[in-house]
Design a protein around this motif. Structure first.
Motif, PDB file in Angstrom:
ATOM      1  N   ARG A   1      27.365 -26.703  -3.449  1.00 33.06           N
ATOM      2  CA  ARG A   1      26.471 -25.723  -4.080  1.00 33.06           C
ATOM      3  C   ARG A   1      25.219 -26.349  -4.693  1.00 33.06           C
ATOM      4  NH1 ARG A   1      28.653 -20.994  -3.438  1.00 33.06           N
ATOM      5  NH2 ARG A   1      30.882 -20.663  -3.568  1.00 33.06           N
ATOM      6  N   GLN A   2      25.164 -27.663  -4.764  1.00 35.64           N
ATOM      7  CA  GLN A   2      23.990 -28.347  -5.296  1.00 35.64           C
ATOM      8  C   GLN A   2      22.885 -28.490  -4.253  1.00 35.64           C
ATOM      9  OE1 GLN A   2      25.045 -32.133  -7.063  1.00 35.64           O
ATOM     10  NE2 GLN A   2      26.987 -31.315  -7.756  1.00 35.64           N
ATOM     11  N   PHE A   3      23.181 -28.106  -3.005  1.00 36.64           N
ATOM     12  CA  PHE A   3      22.251 -28.356  -1.914  1.00 36.64           C
ATOM     13  C   PHE A   3      21.793 -27.058  -1.251  1.00 36.64           C
ATOM     14  CE2 PHE A   3      24.650 -32.190  -2.557  1.00 36.64           C
ATOM     15  CZ  PHE A   3      23.659 -33.155  -2.542  1.00 36.64           C
ATOM     16  N   THR A   4      20.661 -27.150  -0.568  1.00 35.95           N
ATOM     17  CA  THR A   4      20.046 -25.996   0.082  1.00 35.95           C
ATOM     18  C   THR A   4      20.352 -25.935   1.572  1.00 35.95           C
ATOM     19  OG1 THR A   4      18.264 -26.135  -1.533  1.00 35.95           O
ATOM     20  CG2 THR A   4      17.842 -24.801   0.418  1.00 35.95           C
ATOM     21  N   TYR A   5      20.500 -27.090   2.224  1.00 34.58           N
ATOM     22  CA  TYR A   5      20.671 -27.138   3.676  1.00 34.58           C
ATOM     23  C   TYR A   5      21.897 -27.946   4.094  1.00 34.58           C
ATOM     24  CZ  TYR A   5      15.799 -25.670   3.574  1.00 34.58           C
ATOM     25  OH  TYR A   5      14.639 -24.995   3.327  1.00 34.58           O
ATOM     26  N   VAL A   6      22.474 -27.515   5.204  1.00 39.13           N
ATOM     27  CA  VAL A   6      23.502 -28.280   5.909  1.00 39.13           C
ATOM     28  C   VAL A   6      22.846 -28.747   7.198  1.00 39.13           C
ATOM     29  CG1 VAL A   6      25.713 -28.180   7.099  1.00 39.13           C
ATOM     30  CG2 VAL A   6      25.379 -26.888   4.998  1.00 39.13           C
ATOM     31  N   VAL A   7      22.962 -30.040   7.499  1.00 38.75           N
ATOM     32  CA  VAL A   7      22.343 -30.605   8.692  1.00 38.75           C
ATOM     33  C   VAL A   7      23.404 -31.352   9.486  1.00 38.75           C
ATOM     34  CG1 VAL A   7      20.561 -32.158   9.567  1.00 38.75           C
ATOM     35  CG2 VAL A   7      20.162 -30.875   7.449  1.00 38.75           C
ATOM     36  N   GLU A   8      23.487 -31.044  10.775  1.00 40.84           N
ATOM     37  CA  GLU A   8      24.428 -31.738  11.659  1.00 40.84           C
ATOM     38  C   GLU A   8      23.658 -32.429  12.775  1.00 40.84           C
ATOM     39  OE1 GLU A   8      28.308 -29.547  12.545  1.00 40.84           O
ATOM     40  OE2 GLU A   8      26.913 -27.940  12.000  1.00 40.84           O
ATOM     41  N   THR A   9      23.982 -33.691  12.973  1.00 43.57           N
ATOM     42  CA  THR A   9      23.475 -34.430  14.122  1.00 43.57           C
ATOM     43  C   THR A   9      24.684 -34.873  14.939  1.00 43.57           C
ATOM     44  OG1 THR A   9      23.516 -36.616  13.076  1.00 43.57           O
ATOM     45  CG2 THR A   9      21.538 -35.278  12.719  1.00 43.57           C
ATOM     46  N   GLU A  10      24.457 -35.571  16.039  1.00 43.55           N
ATOM     47  CA  GLU A  10      25.593 -35.996  16.861  1.00 43.55           C
ATOM     48  C   GLU A  10      26.452 -37.042  16.161  1.00 43.55           C
ATOM     49  OE1 GLU A  10      22.663 -39.215  17.901  1.00 43.55           O
ATOM     50  OE2 GLU A  10      22.549 -37.116  17.379  1.00 43.55           O
ATOM     51  N   ARG A  11      25.907 -37.713  15.160  1.00 39.44           N
ATOM     52  CA  ARG A  11      26.657 -38.788  14.497  1.00 39.44           C
ATOM     53  C   ARG A  11      27.118 -38.457  13.096  1.00 39.44           C
ATOM     54  NH1 ARG A  11      24.050 -44.195  14.364  1.00 39.44           N
ATOM     55  NH2 ARG A  11      26.162 -44.738  13.774  1.00 39.44           N
TER      56      ARG A  11
ATOM     57  N   ARG B   1      18.528 -40.870  -1.718  1.00 39.16           N
ATOM     58  CA  ARG B   1      17.247 -40.237  -2.022  1.00 39.16           C
ATOM     59  C   ARG B   1      16.543 -39.772  -0.748  1.00 39.16           C
ATOM     60  NH1 ARG B   1      13.736 -43.363  -6.167  1.00 39.16           N
ATOM     61  NH2 ARG B   1      15.726 -43.033  -7.153  1.00 39.16           N
ATOM     62  N   ASN B   2      16.543 -40.623   0.285  1.00 43.02           N
ATOM     63  CA  ASN B   2      15.858 -40.297   1.545  1.00 43.02           C
ATOM     64  C   ASN B   2      16.681 -40.767   2.728  1.00 43.02           C
ATOM     65  OD1 ASN B   2      13.242 -39.295   0.516  1.00 43.02           O
ATOM     66  ND2 ASN B   2      13.129 -41.346  -0.342  1.00 43.02           N
ATOM     67  N   VAL B   3      16.652 -39.968   3.787  1.00 42.19           N
ATOM     68  CA  VAL B   3      17.328 -40.307   5.037  1.00 42.19           C
ATOM     69  C   VAL B   3      16.350 -40.016   6.170  1.00 42.19           C
ATOM     70  CG1 VAL B   3      19.236 -39.775   6.594  1.00 42.19           C
ATOM     71  CG2 VAL B   3      19.590 -39.642   4.125  1.00 42.19           C
ATOM     72  N   ARG B   4      16.292 -40.911   7.140  1.00 37.42           N
ATOM     73  CA  ARG B   4      15.479 -40.684   8.341  1.00 37.42           C
ATOM     74  C   ARG B   4      16.392 -40.865   9.540  1.00 37.42           C
ATOM     75  NH1 ARG B   4      11.479 -44.430  11.252  1.00 37.42           N
ATOM     76  NH2 ARG B   4      10.379 -42.981  12.604  1.00 37.42           N
ATOM     77  N   VAL B   5      16.407 -39.859  10.416  1.00 39.46           N
ATOM     78  CA  VAL B   5      17.267 -39.877  11.596  1.00 39.46           C
ATOM     79  C   VAL B   5      16.392 -39.665  12.827  1.00 39.46           C
ATOM     80  CG1 VAL B   5      19.195 -38.756  12.776  1.00 39.46           C
ATOM     81  CG2 VAL B   5      19.172 -38.864  10.265  1.00 39.46           C
ATOM     82  N   LEU B   6      16.574 -40.492  13.837  1.00 39.75           N
ATOM     83  CA  LEU B   6      15.945 -40.301  15.137  1.00 39.75           C
ATOM     84  C   LEU B   6      17.063 -40.049  16.132  1.00 39.75           C
ATOM     85  CD1 LEU B   6      13.393 -43.237  15.072  1.00 39.75           C
ATOM     86  CD2 LEU B   6      12.970 -40.843  14.544  1.00 39.75           C
ATOM     87  N   THR B   7      16.953 -38.980  16.912  1.00 42.45           N
ATOM     88  CA  THR B   7      18.023 -38.651  17.849  1.00 42.45           C
ATOM     89  C   THR B   7      17.486 -37.933  19.078  1.00 42.45           C
ATOM     90  OG1 THR B   7      20.134 -37.493  18.092  1.00 42.45           O
ATOM     91  CG2 THR B   7      18.543 -36.507  16.606  1.00 42.45           C
ATOM     92  N   PHE B   8      18.140 -38.186  20.194  1.00 44.24           N
ATOM     93  CA  PHE B   8      17.828 -37.481  21.433  1.00 44.24           C
ATOM     94  C   PHE B   8      18.755 -36.283  21.624  1.00 44.24           C
ATOM     95  CE2 PHE B   8      15.995 -41.623  22.145  1.00 44.24           C
ATOM     96  CZ  PHE B   8      14.797 -41.338  22.772  1.00 44.24           C
ATOM     97  N   LYS B   9      19.715 -36.143  20.728  1.00 49.06           N
ATOM     98  CA  LYS B   9      20.703 -35.061  20.810  1.00 49.06           C
ATOM     99  C   LYS B   9      20.255 -33.882  19.962  1.00 49.06           C
ATOM    100  CE  LYS B   9      23.747 -37.721  22.946  1.00 49.06           C
ATOM    101  NZ  LYS B   9      24.486 -37.506  24.112  1.00 49.06           N
ATOM    102  N   ASP B  10      21.038 -32.804  20.026  1.00 52.52           N
ATOM    103  CA  ASP B  10      20.746 -31.612  19.235  1.00 52.52           C
ATOM    104  C   ASP B  10      20.843 -31.889  17.739  1.00 52.52           C
ATOM    105  OD1 ASP B  10      20.430 -30.140  21.512  1.00 52.52           O
ATOM    106  OD2 ASP B  10      22.424 -29.262  21.464  1.00 52.52           O
ATOM    107  N   VAL B  11      20.053 -31.139  16.986  1.00 54.00           N
ATOM    108  CA  VAL B  11      20.112 -31.159  15.528  1.00 54.00           C
ATOM    109  C   VAL B  11      20.290 -29.718  15.077  1.00 54.00           C
ATOM    110  CG1 VAL B  11      18.830 -31.614  13.410  1.00 54.00           C
ATOM    111  CG2 VAL B  11      18.615 -33.168  15.354  1.00 54.00           C
ATOM    112  N   ASN B  12      21.229 -29.486  14.186  1.00 54.04           N
ATOM    113  CA  ASN B  12      21.478 -28.156  13.653  1.00 54.04           C
ATOM    114  C   ASN B  12      21.145 -28.166  12.161  1.00 54.04           C
ATOM    115  OD1 ASN B  12      22.418 -25.484  13.542  1.00 54.04           O
ATOM    116  ND2 ASN B  12      24.412 -26.176  12.846  1.00 54.04           N
TER     117      ASN B  12
END
Length: 106
Positions: free
Chosen positions: A26-36, A77-88
């Motif tokens: 509940r402290q967060f605004t978004y849920v993010v899913e990557t392949e990993r 604090r910060n995350v950077r993801v590079l992916t060729f797969k889907d991101v939700n």
């Protein structure tokens, strides 16, 4: 450590991680899913990039929590993801923050 001990450890860690997730979601605004990985974040910047005819996604998250049982510091604090797969990316519903319906005043 036997295979059985390792499986038991992983099961216990997953359960601990799930409990932590339930406590903090509940402290967060978004849920993010990557392949990993799976993330919770309060800021998401998703860019579609192209290089050499290939399309990939660049994802920048801030104020984030990382679902990873092998990572001791899950709040980052910060995350950077590079992916060729889907991101939700989904915005979390926060029904506990909505005002209740009240009858009109007369």
């Amino acid at each position: 450590m036997s295979t059985e001990d390792l499986e038991k450890y992983e099961t216990e860690m997953e359960l601990q991680l799930y409990r932590e997730y339930k406590d903090i979601v509940r402290q967060f605004t978004y849920v993010v899913e990557t392949e990993r990985r799976f993330y919770l974040a309060n800021s998401v910047d998703l860019q579609v990039r192209e290089a050499g005819g290939e399309v990939y996604f660049e994802l920048k998250l801030s104020d984030a929590w990382v679902w990873d049982m092998y990572r001791p510091a899950r709040f980052v604090r910060n995350v950077r993801v590079l992916t060729f797969k889907d991101v939700n990316v989904e915005e979390l519903d926060k029904p506990d923050l909505e005002l209740p319906d009240t009858p009109p005043r007369t």
